[in-house]
Design a protein around this motif. Structure first.
Motif, short mmCIF file in Angstrom:
data_model
loop_
_atom_site.label_atom_id
_atom_site.label_comp_id
_atom_site.label_asym_id
_atom_site.label_seq_id
_atom_site.Cartn_x
_atom_site.Cartn_y
_atom_site.Cartn_z
N ASN A 131 47.88 27.46 45.64
CA ASN A 131 46.68 28.43 45.75
C ASN A 131 46.43 28.51 47.44
N ALA A 132 46.81 27.57 48.08
CA ALA A 132 46.93 27.84 49.37
C ALA A 132 48.16 28.73 49.96
N VAL A 133 49.43 28.73 48.87
CA VAL A 133 50.48 29.71 49.37
C VAL A 133 49.74 31.15 49.01
N GLU A 134 49.24 31.23 48.04
CA GLU A 134 48.49 32.65 47.66
C GLU A 134 47.54 33.08 48.78
N ILE A 135 46.70 32.34 49.19
CA ILE A 135 45.85 32.74 50.33
C ILE A 135 46.88 32.93 51.53
N ALA A 136 47.59 32.24 52.12
CA ALA A 136 48.37 32.55 52.91
C ALA A 136 49.12 33.88 52.99
N LYS A 137 49.36 34.35 51.92
CA LYS A 137 50.25 35.50 51.55
C LYS A 137 49.41 36.74 52.04
N PHE A 138 47.99 36.70 51.65
CA PHE A 138 47.28 37.82 52.16
C PHE A 138 47.22 38.04 53.50
N GLU A 139 47.04 36.67 54.15
CA GLU A 139 47.04 36.94 55.60
C GLU A 139 48.47 37.35 56.29
N ARG A 140 49.44 36.94 55.53
CA ARG A 140 50.89 37.35 56.29
C ARG A 140 51.01 39.01 55.95
N GLU A 141 50.37 39.58 54.89
CA GLU A 141 50.42 40.88 54.73
C GLU A 141 49.80 41.86 55.26
N GLY A 142 48.55 41.23 55.52
CA GLY A 142 47.24 42.27 56.07
C GLY A 142 46.72 41.72 57.35
N GLY A 143 46.94 40.43 57.61
CA GLY A 143 46.36 40.03 59.09
C GLY A 143 46.93 40.76 60.25
N VAL A 144 46.02 40.77 61.33
CA VAL A 144 46.62 41.27 62.43
C VAL A 144 46.40 40.09 63.67
N ASN A 145 45.80 38.98 63.59
CA ASN A 145 45.50 38.37 64.83
C ASN A 145 46.66 37.28 64.74
N PRO A 146 47.41 37.16 65.85
CA PRO A 146 48.70 36.36 66.13
C PRO A 146 48.52 34.85 65.58
N GLN A 147 47.45 34.25 66.03
CA GLN A 147 47.27 32.89 65.75
C GLN A 147 46.85 32.54 64.20
N SER A 148 46.17 33.33 63.71
CA SER A 148 46.04 33.27 62.30
C SER A 148 47.13 33.74 61.40
N LYS A 149 47.94 34.55 61.83
CA LYS A 149 49.21 34.78 61.04
C LYS A 149 50.32 33.70 61.40
N ALA A 150 50.38 33.18 62.46
CA ALA A 150 51.22 32.00 62.62
C ALA A 150 50.77 30.62 61.91
N LEU A 151 49.38 30.54 61.62
CA LEU A 151 48.84 29.52 60.89
C LEU A 151 49.40 29.97 59.26
N ALA A 152 49.14 31.04 58.94
CA ALA A 152 49.30 31.41 57.43
C ALA A 152 50.98 31.23 57.30
#
Length: 196
Positions: free
Chosen positions: A156-177
């Protein structure tokens, strides 16, 4: 130079202890080390970044609750070591995520609006009932039940991270994802090996 070596030694010792001094014979996946993100922090964010952090904070807290159960239960040493490494990593990640949400003047939780989660693939949390069922599992079955629940939780953590990788814009948040995506995928593979 001595001071630098002392600082580095102090930073490396806990990492070596948690990872069993490397992968060695046990096949352990070392816990990620260093800061959660090495990218320059910015306050640029979008609703996906916020929802990712809010969902991940809640998810991480449930994960920490799960892995703490391995401390006093009858599980093999490799499983205890992995659980301890996951706890340290996720505590650090929660601290970073909460800081970013505060910096952005955003709440820790999106509230109880189910539609908010539906727009991001649904609620990926592990239920309190599932954790309670694990607590009630007998000693002979605990390790298998623990691994199965933690595998599902990290998936489920992997699935949550996928949403950020695909739609997020914040660099540190995307790096964490990205870090969550790769580290949890590795942990799942490791735990599947323990079930063989």
């Amino acid at each position: 130079m001595r001071r630098l070596m002392a600082v580095l030694g102090g930073l490396l010792l806990p990492v070596l202890l948690l990872t069993g001094c490397g992968s060695g014979e046990s096949g352990l996946v070392p816990a990620p080390t260093g800061p959660v993100s090495t990218v320059a922090e910015t306050n640029e964010f979008n609703p996906v970044d916020v929802m990712f952090l809010q969902m991940a904070v809640s998810h991480h807290k449930a994960g920490i609750e799960i892995v703490k159960l391995a401390r006093d239960k009858s599980v093999r040493t490799d499983v205890k070591t992995l659980a301890a490494a996951i706890e340290v990593t996720q505590l650090s990640e929660v601290d970073s995520m909460l800081k970013w949400l505060r910096d952005w003047n955003q709440p820790e939780s999106p509230g109880s609006d189910a539609q908010l989660h539906a727009n991001h693939g649904g609620d990926h949390s592990t239920s309190p009932e599932a954790i309670a069922a694990l607590v009630a599992t007998g000693p002979g079955e605990f390790e298998k039940a623990f691994l199965n629940l933690l595998i599902a939780h990290q998936h489920n953590a992997v699935e949550i991270a996928k949403f950020e990788r695909e739609g997020g814009v914040n660099p540190q948040s995307k790096a964490l994802a990205d870090r969550i995506f790769h580290s949890r995928t590795g942990q799942i593979s490791q735990m599947l090996g323990y079930l063989d």
